[in-house]
Design a protein around this motif. Structure first.
Motif, PDB file in Angstrom:
ATOM      1  N   UNK A 325     -38.494 -11.707   7.231  1.00 60.73           N
ATOM      2  CA  UNK A 325     -38.506 -10.653   6.213  1.00 60.73           C
ATOM      3  C   UNK A 325     -39.394 -11.022   5.023  1.00 60.73           C
ATOM      4  N   UNK A 326     -39.095 -12.139   4.377  1.00 59.77           N
ATOM      5  CA  UNK A 326     -39.874 -12.533   3.202  1.00 59.77           C
ATOM      6  C   UNK A 326     -41.209 -13.164   3.576  1.00 59.77           C
ATOM      7  N   UNK A 327     -41.271 -13.713   4.795  1.00 59.67           N
ATOM      8  CA  UNK A 327     -42.505 -14.318   5.322  1.00 59.67           C
ATOM      9  C   UNK A 327     -43.050 -15.421   4.419  1.00 59.67           C
ATOM     10  N   UNK A 328     -42.117 -16.166   3.831  1.00 59.59           N
ATOM     11  CA  UNK A 328     -42.516 -17.310   3.020  1.00 59.59           C
ATOM     12  C   UNK A 328     -42.703 -18.523   3.921  1.00 59.59           C
ATOM     13  N   UNK A 329     -43.701 -19.325   3.639  1.00 60.35           N
ATOM     14  CA  UNK A 329     -43.873 -20.611   4.305  1.00 60.35           C
ATOM     15  C   UNK A 329     -43.773 -21.682   3.239  1.00 60.35           C
ATOM     16  N   UNK A 330     -42.646 -22.379   3.255  1.00 59.11           N
ATOM     17  CA  UNK A 330     -42.385 -23.365   2.210  1.00 59.11           C
ATOM     18  C   UNK A 330     -43.121 -24.669   2.492  1.00 59.11           C
ATOM     19  N   UNK A 331     -43.292 -25.444   1.473  1.00 54.34           N
ATOM     20  CA  UNK A 331     -43.872 -26.772   1.611  1.00 54.34           C
ATOM     21  C   UNK A 331     -43.088 -27.724   0.709  1.00 54.34           C
ATOM     22  N   UNK A 332     -43.232 -29.015   0.962  1.00 51.53           N
ATOM     23  CA  UNK A 332     -42.507 -29.973   0.144  1.00 51.53           C
ATOM     24  C   UNK A 332     -41.297 -30.518   0.865  1.00 51.53           C
ATOM     25  N   UNK A 333     -40.364 -31.072   0.093  1.00 51.91           N
ATOM     26  CA  UNK A 333     -39.228 -31.762   0.672  1.00 51.91           C
ATOM     27  C   UNK A 333     -37.959 -30.918   0.733  1.00 51.91           C
ATOM     28  N   UNK A 334     -37.821 -29.953  -0.171  1.00 51.97           N
ATOM     29  CA  UNK A 334     -36.561 -29.209  -0.221  1.00 51.97           C
ATOM     30  C   UNK A 334     -36.785 -27.817  -0.800  1.00 51.97           C
ATOM     31  N   UNK A 335     -36.169 -26.830  -0.171  1.00 52.53           N
ATOM     32  CA  UNK A 335     -36.208 -25.449  -0.644  1.00 52.53           C
ATOM     33  C   UNK A 335     -34.908 -25.191  -1.408  1.00 52.53           C
ATOM     34  N   UNK A 336     -34.969 -25.242  -2.743  1.00 51.61           N
ATOM     35  CA  UNK A 336     -33.769 -25.127  -3.574  1.00 51.61           C
ATOM     36  C   UNK A 336     -33.043 -23.795  -3.370  1.00 51.61           C
ATOM     37  N   UNK A 375     -27.951 -13.452   2.644  1.00 55.62           N
ATOM     38  CA  UNK A 375     -29.275 -12.832   2.657  1.00 55.62           C
ATOM     39  C   UNK A 375     -29.638 -12.278   1.282  1.00 55.62           C
ATOM     40  N   UNK A 376     -28.677 -11.641   0.626  1.00 54.88           N
ATOM     41  CA  UNK A 376     -28.927 -11.075  -0.704  1.00 54.88           C
ATOM     42  C   UNK A 376     -29.229 -12.178  -1.719  1.00 54.88           C
ATOM     43  N   UNK A 377     -28.398 -13.209  -1.731  1.00 56.50           N
ATOM     44  CA  UNK A 377     -28.582 -14.293  -2.701  1.00 56.50           C
ATOM     45  C   UNK A 377     -29.910 -15.004  -2.467  1.00 56.50           C
ATOM     46  N   UNK A 378     -30.238 -15.255  -1.191  1.00 48.51           N
ATOM     47  CA  UNK A 378     -31.491 -15.955  -0.911  1.00 48.51           C
ATOM     48  C   UNK A 378     -32.703 -15.108  -1.306  1.00 48.51           C
ATOM     49  N   UNK A 379     -32.660 -13.830  -0.990  1.00 50.65           N
ATOM     50  CA  UNK A 379     -33.781 -12.953  -1.339  1.00 50.65           C
ATOM     51  C   UNK A 379     -34.010 -12.935  -2.846  1.00 50.65           C
ATOM     52  N   UNK A 380     -32.917 -12.801  -3.608  1.00 50.76           N
ATOM     53  CA  UNK A 380     -33.025 -12.739  -5.068  1.00 50.76           C
ATOM     54  C   UNK A 380     -33.513 -14.071  -5.636  1.00 50.76           C
ATOM     55  N   UNK A 381     -32.897 -15.169  -5.225  1.00 51.10           N
ATOM     56  CA  UNK A 381     -33.263 -16.474  -5.795  1.00 51.10           C
ATOM     57  C   UNK A 381     -34.664 -16.903  -5.370  1.00 51.10           C
ATOM     58  N   UNK A 382     -35.037 -16.635  -4.123  1.00 50.16           N
ATOM     59  CA  UNK A 382     -36.364 -17.014  -3.661  1.00 50.16           C
ATOM     60  C   UNK A 382     -37.445 -16.197  -4.369  1.00 50.16           C
ATOM     61  N   UNK A 383     -37.200 -14.911  -4.555  1.00 48.23           N
ATOM     62  CA  UNK A 383     -38.143 -14.062  -5.279  1.00 48.23           C
ATOM     63  C   UNK A 383     -38.303 -14.537  -6.719  1.00 48.23           C
ATOM     64  N   UNK A 384     -37.196 -14.912  -7.354  1.00 41.96           N
ATOM     65  CA  UNK A 384     -37.238 -15.421  -8.730  1.00 41.96           C
ATOM     66  C   UNK A 384     -38.060 -16.702  -8.822  1.00 41.96           C
ATOM     67  N   UNK A 385     -37.844 -17.616  -7.875  1.00 38.01           N
ATOM     68  CA  UNK A 385     -38.564 -18.884  -7.898  1.00 38.01           C
ATOM     69  C   UNK A 385     -40.053 -18.673  -7.670  1.00 38.01           C
ATOM     70  N   UNK A 386     -40.416 -17.747  -6.786  1.00 39.27           N
ATOM     71  CA  UNK A 386     -41.832 -17.494  -6.522  1.00 39.27           C
ATOM     72  C   UNK A 386     -42.517 -16.896  -7.754  1.00 39.27           C
ATOM     73  N   UNK A 387     -41.829 -15.984  -8.406  1.00 35.98           N
ATOM     74  CA  UNK A 387     -42.394 -15.384  -9.611  1.00 35.98           C
ATOM     75  C   UNK A 387     -42.560 -16.432 -10.720  1.00 35.98           C
ATOM     76  N   UNK A 388     -41.572 -17.323 -10.824  1.00 36.86           N
ATOM     77  CA  UNK A 388     -41.631 -18.367 -11.835  1.00 36.86           C
ATOM     78  C   UNK A 388     -42.818 -19.287 -11.580  1.00 36.86           C
ATOM     79  N   UNK A 389     -43.063 -19.603 -10.282  1.00 33.51           N
ATOM     80  CA  UNK A 389     -44.188 -20.461  -9.927  1.00 33.51           C
ATOM     81  C   UNK A 389     -45.515 -19.804 -10.301  1.00 33.51           C
ATOM     82  N   UNK A 390     -45.610 -18.487 -10.100  1.00 36.19           N
ATOM     83  CA  UNK A 390     -46.839 -17.778 -10.410  1.00 36.19           C
ATOM     84  C   UNK A 390     -47.093 -17.767 -11.924  1.00 36.19           C
ATOM     85  N   UNK A 391     -46.025 -17.579 -12.700  1.00 33.01           N
ATOM     86  CA  UNK A 391     -46.148 -17.570 -14.157  1.00 33.01           C
ATOM     87  C   UNK A 391     -46.622 -18.940 -14.654  1.00 33.01           C
ATOM     88  N   UNK A 392     -46.009 -19.987 -14.082  1.00 33.78           N
ATOM     89  CA  UNK A 392     -46.380 -21.344 -14.505  1.00 33.78           C
ATOM     90  C   UNK A 392     -47.779 -21.717 -14.000  1.00 33.78           C
TER      91      UNK A 392
END
Length: 392
Positions: A325-336, A375-392
């Motif tokens: 659904x989100x089609x995210x491909x994570x990298x690193x050691x841990x997906x918070x 699913x709801x919690x992950x979608x919301x939190x993952x979207x928030x983290x991605x937006x935060x990364x873009x801002x930073x």
């Protein structure tokens, strides 16, 4: 080597044709025939859909089951999931060996201890043999198992249906039906990765397991209803029919438990660096399963199934939402976000299983509620983290 569609169907039908599946179906008997069958169908639709999505994901990524989760869970998450998978596979190996040994005890008078050793060594030998042979060996075994299992029902023709006493709820029965296919999630991709095509990896995996598992549950339910509450092991012990049921037990245990041992070896090679070969790992996990069978408390069998569901359902909800659904491909050691969402899902599932099912309607079972909430919690939190990364 590509796995043909019919072979893929038979692999997962063979995984479902087991004494554990029949035994679980017998637990549904207090619901009666109609409600019992409905719970079997609803639970298997949910669980097998989840299971088949795992197979499809591995085919798309061309990665084994555990490795495929790395695109969402990252390195540490995959290692943790792989370790849990190895533990549950050892547990399943022990459960299958114990149940078979008890049936041998009832039918032949063989002591459970001797039965455990006999069945366990058979699993070890099959693992070593099957590893070096073609899939046709398993295909023949599955077809024979199916025919022999039908023969068991013939012993119970005629007579009335006797609904035994018990306190299993409709929601709890659905959970037990969901948990069985879900328990195969961390290894389904080890086989579907070699499917003929994308569609086959999903359809033939789904149909093979769904049809055979529902039939096994039905046999367990039917036997219990016709005998007034006996589970399949007690039934085999009482009829003293010898060859047919014992052959079913031995073949189903060996062919199904081989897949547990094989996946434990694949998971080990996928998540940690080891100098051990696959064959050496097969021997180690077969022997570990035998040892665990002498120590495992089978009287808590339902809790074992619930424990599997409590982890794999929320974790794989996160994986599927992230990948499909989100089609995210994570990298690193841990997906918070994945960790947080999974933990909340695990807590939710366990609370509902042991405290909350009486508060909700049957269509909001622990599995369904956990899937939607996670699913709801992950979608919301993952979207928030991605937006935060873009801002930073």
């Amino acid at each position: 080597m590509k796995i043909k569609n019919f072979t893929l169907f038979l692999i997962w039908a063979g995984a479902a044709i087991s004494i554990a599946e029949i035994y679980t179906g017998s637990l549904f008997a207090p619901l009666g025939l109609t409600k019992g069958l409905l719970a079997i169908l609803i639970g298997h639709i949910i669980g097998t859909l989840f299971f088949s999505l795992g197979g499809l994901m591995s085919y798309i990524l061309k990665l084994p089951a555990i490795k495929s989760t790395k695109v969402v869970l990252c390195n540490k998450g995959t290692i943790f999931l792989g370790a849990l998978n190895i533990l549950q596979l050892i547990g399943w190996t022990a459960v299958m060996i114990i149940q078979s040994a008890k049936a041998f005890n009832g039918a032949l008078g063989m002591s459970v201890s001797v039965g455990i050793l006999f069945v366990g060594i058979s699993v070890l030998l099959w693992s070593l043999f099957f590893e070096s042979e073609a899939y046709w060996v398993n295909n023949i075994a599955v077809i024979l198992l199916f025919i022999l299992t039908i023969g068991v029902v013939a012993f119970l023709k005629g007579g009335e249906i006797l609904t035994p006493e018990g306190n299993i709820s409709f929601a709890d029965a659905i959970e037990l039906a969901v948990a069985m296919p879900v328990s195969w999630l961390p290894l389904v991709g080890d086989y579907t990765i070699n499917s003929e095509n994308r569609k086959s990896s999903f359809i033939y995996t789904f149909l093979g397991y769904f049809i055979a598992s529902c039939f096994m549950y039905f046999i367990g339910l039917f036997v219990s209803l016709k005998t007034g509450g006996k589970d399949i092991i007690s039934y085999f012990a009482s009829i003293k029919s010898g060859f047919i049921p014992l052959l079913i037990i031995l073949l189903s245990t060996v062919t199904t438990t081989f897949m547990d041992v094989y996946s434990a070896a694949i998971s080990t090679m996928a998540v940690i660096k080891t100098r051990l070969s696959k064959k050496e790992l097969l021997i180690i996990y077969s022997l570990t399963g035998i040892i665990a069978a002498y120590l495992f408390p089978i009287d808590k069998y339902q809790n074992f199934l619930y424990a599997i569901g409590s982890v794999f359902i929320p974790v794989y909800t996160v994986v599927f939402v992230g990948f499909f659904i989100l089609k995210y491909e994570e990298s690193g050691y841990l997906n918070i976000p994945a960790v947080v969402s999974s933990i909340i899902g695990i807590i939710t599932y366990n609370y509902m299983v042991y405290n909350g099912t009486s508060l909700l309607k049957w269509y909001l079972t622990p599995t369904i509620t956990t899937i939607f909430l996670t699913a709801l919690i992950y979608t919301v939190t993952q979207t928030f983290f991605k937006r935060k990364e873009k801002i930073l």
